[in-house]
Design a protein around this motif. Structure first.
Motif, short mmCIF file in Angstrom:
data_model
loop_
_atom_site.label_atom_id
_atom_site.label_comp_id
_atom_site.label_asym_id
_atom_site.label_seq_id
_atom_site.Cartn_x
_atom_site.Cartn_y
_atom_site.Cartn_z
N ASP A 197 -5.47 -1.21 -5.14
CA ASP A 197 -5.02 -1.78 -3.88
C ASP A 197 -6.03 -2.83 -3.44
O ASP A 197 -7.16 -2.48 -3.09
CB ASP A 197 -4.86 -0.69 -2.83
N GLU A 198 -5.66 -4.07 -3.49
CA GLU A 198 -6.50 -5.18 -3.08
C GLU A 198 -7.94 -5.08 -3.58
O GLU A 198 -8.87 -4.93 -2.80
CB GLU A 198 -6.52 -5.30 -1.55
N THR A 222 0.83 -1.20 0.00
CA THR A 222 0.00 0.00 0.00
C THR A 222 0.87 1.25 0.00
O THR A 222 0.60 2.22 -0.72
CB THR A 222 -0.92 -0.01 1.24
MG LIG Z 1 -2.15 -2.83 1.98
#
Ligand SMILES: [Mg+2]
Ligand SMILES: Nc1ncnc2c1ncn2[C@@H]1O[C@H](COP(=O)(O)OP(=O)(O)OP(=O)(O)O)[C@@H](O)[C@H]1O
Lengths: 302, 251
Positions: free
Chosen positions: B168-169, B52
């Protein structure tokens, strides 16, 4: 006509025509003034989430800016109003760093800032410039009819600003910033610049209202144009009606200021009570204001 | 999507020697990353590895201590987030959408800085790719399910006409069915020439990627073709082993 346009025209026409059939012009004038201030709060709080308790500072700065332009530079009242608005915008520019604060810190800091402006204006050392604590007299330009008509125009401008924000790119960007400033950056929005624009716009509206008020009453003291109650009223009216809409602040102002005039002036102690209860009920049951009731029954709110 | 000769020759994004962190805590240690035009790179790594942080550093949300980032030949380091986005990097965050705004307003915000004609053209394509969203455009985004929100934030990212989509994810909080749907949509976008950088733990996304990077303790441990990763025994054990099968989340 953009969404909300006809409502605005209706409100403006109402205040333009009511003086012919209704005698209490002071009430009508003050109501318009609060409509403008409520929309100014709406521009800032409704569209960016900053709650300016010191909002009255811009009102006072506008009142003094316009008055001094009349007294010292001998401008006619209407151009002087723009000087007043410019002074408010200037003050807002100087205070723009406050926007780095958030939530309660911003609210309190803006309050402190408006006190600073008040102390500067009412400082006895500045008597030669601002008349210090003795206040201002604009007797030579007093004209209740023309100043009333001017407030109608200022009201139209305030409503036009909100209609524009409700329908425009800029308004959408501001709402995005209010919700999620970081995500707004991901949408390519220059968060700092848009916030400052809303802040200056909001200050300009208060400045115009302040200058027009000064002209209308033509005699006033620093205390009366930097009165914290003006901020509080405008904020409560706005929240009571519902922010980020055109009609919310209008409904809030008409209802609560109407109530204030009905019981507040003859029996101020009851009014404080009723006002307090209204605020508590609002926070508990209608955090999004009266307009959320309309939304609940699926009425579209411009 | 068409590329100029210069763009074909140099990578879309080239980050080198990135060092960044929070306060006194250094998280990224000399990270290099390259993404070619229309390439999809997956960023793997255990929790706390700095995935991140790396994405945020690329977008300007975490200040770089050192290093340089070039995107389409332009240096990004000194730029604000919104300026980087305007150069063509779309970021799909975990939050993703504005819950108190309608689907339509969210999509408009996606194309916020594009000329109106381009927005209209993209809105047409959107209709084909995300028909459900377009049909429900008046609904508040906050009333959508987690999966629908994810689709909306994808659609929003698509509206801005990016060259590179950073995620992000994207699988976080999604049921397997929606993970599949997100992967299918990403495949479509990638097929149309969109480059992607995906930080993920869900290996279902690996199939999209041409290349993979593994970040561990803030350092790049592996960078190379996906097939090379799949053939490396140690890596395979430590990454595919964790989640039983590379197909986790696919059924
Ligand atoms: Mg992360
Ligand atoms: N805002 C922050 N302030 C201070 N430290 C942070 C912050 N965000 C992350 N960290 C630290 O930085 C390191 C890397 O975190 P990061 O979120 O980048 O990891 P990640 O690879 O994304 O992990 P995950 O897979 O859990 O999402 C961690 O040690 C974390 O504790």
């Amino acid at each position: 006509m953009p969404r909300g346009g006809w409502y605005s025209v209706g409100v403006v026409l109402l205040f333009a025509l009511l003086p012919f059939v209704y005698g209490n012009h002071a009430l009508l004038f003050n109501m318009m003034m609060y409509l403008v201030l409520a929309q100014g709060i709406n521009v800032l709080f409704g569209f960016t989430g900053y709650l300016p308790f010191g909002y009255v500072g811009f009102f006072g700065a506008g009142a003094y800016g316009a008055s001094l332009a009349i007294l010292l530079v001998h401008l006619p009242p209407v151009p002087a109003l723009f000087v007043g608005a410019a002074v408010s915008v200037l003050v807002a520019l100087l205070l723009a760093p406050l926007l780095r604060l958030s939530g309660a810190y911003f609210a309190i800091a803006s309050l402190a800032a408006s006190e600073v402006v008040y102390y500067i204006v009412s400082n006895p050392h500045l008597v030669s410039l601002t008349q210090g604590p003795y206040g201002i007299s604009l007797a030579q330009v007093y004209n209740s009819g023309a100043s009333y008509a001017t407030m109608v125009v200022v009201l139209a401008m305030a409503l036009a600003v909100v209609v524009y924000l409700r329908n425009s790119h800029m308004g959408l960007a501001l709402q995005a910033i209010r919700e999620e400033p970081i995500s707004a950056g991901f949408a390519g929005i220059n968060v700092v610049r848009e916030r400052i624009r809303a802040w200056l716009l909001s200050a300009a509206l208060a400045g115009l209202a302040g200058g027009t008020y000064a002209w209308h009453v033509s005699v006033f003291y620093p205390k009366s144009v930097f009165d914290l109650n003006i901020s509080v009223f405008a904020i409560v009216f706005t929240l009571f009606g519902g922010v980020a809409t055109l009609v919310g602040p209008i409904m809030g102002t008409l209802l609560l200021y109407g109530l204030y005039n009905w019981i507040g002036i003859s029996q101020p102690e009851y009014f404080q009570l009723v006002f307090g209860i209204v605020i508590v009920l609002l926070v508990l049951f209608l955090p999004n204001g009266l307009v959320s009731l309309l939304r609940r029954v699926k009425i579209h709110v411009p | 999507m068409s590329f100029s000769a210069a763009e074909r020759a140099s990578p879309l994004l080239r980050a080198s020697g990135l060092v960044a962190g929070y306060g006194p805590l250094q998280v990224l240690w000399d990270v290099d990353l390259e993404i070619g035009n229309a390439e999809c790179v997956i960023l793997l790594g255990p929790n706390g590895a700095g995935k991140t942080t790396l994405l945020k550093a690329l977008l300007g949300l975490v200040a770089l201590w050192r290093g340089r980032i070039e995107f389409r030949g332009q240096r990004l380091e000194g730029q604000r987030t919104d300026q980087r986005v305007r150069q063509g990097i779309a970021y799909m965050s975990e939050v993703g959408v504005f819950p108190n705004l309608s689907i339509e307003e969210n999509l408009k915000l996606g194309g916020y800085y594009l000329p109106r004609r381009e927005v209209q053209r993209r809105a047409q394509e959107l209709y084909v790719m995300f028909p459900d969203l377009v049909q429900r455009r008046g609904v508040l985004a906050g009333s959508l399910s987690g999966g629908q929100r994810k689709m909306l934030s994808l659609a929003k990212a698509f509206m801005s006409g990016p060259r590179l989509l950073v995620m992000d994810e994207p699988s976080a909080g999604l049921s397997p069915r929606y993970v599949k749907e997100v992967i299918a949509t990403l495949r479509q976008l990638h097929g149309a020439g969109l480059a992607m950088l995906i930080a993920e733990q869900n290996l279902g996304f690996l199939e999209l990627a041409g290349r993979a990077c593994i970040l561990e303790g803030g350092r790049i441990r592996f960078a190379g073709d996906r097939t090379a990763l799949e053939q490396d025994d140690i890596l395979r054990r430590s990454y595919f082993g964790l989640q039983e099968t590379p197909d986790a989340g696919r059924d």
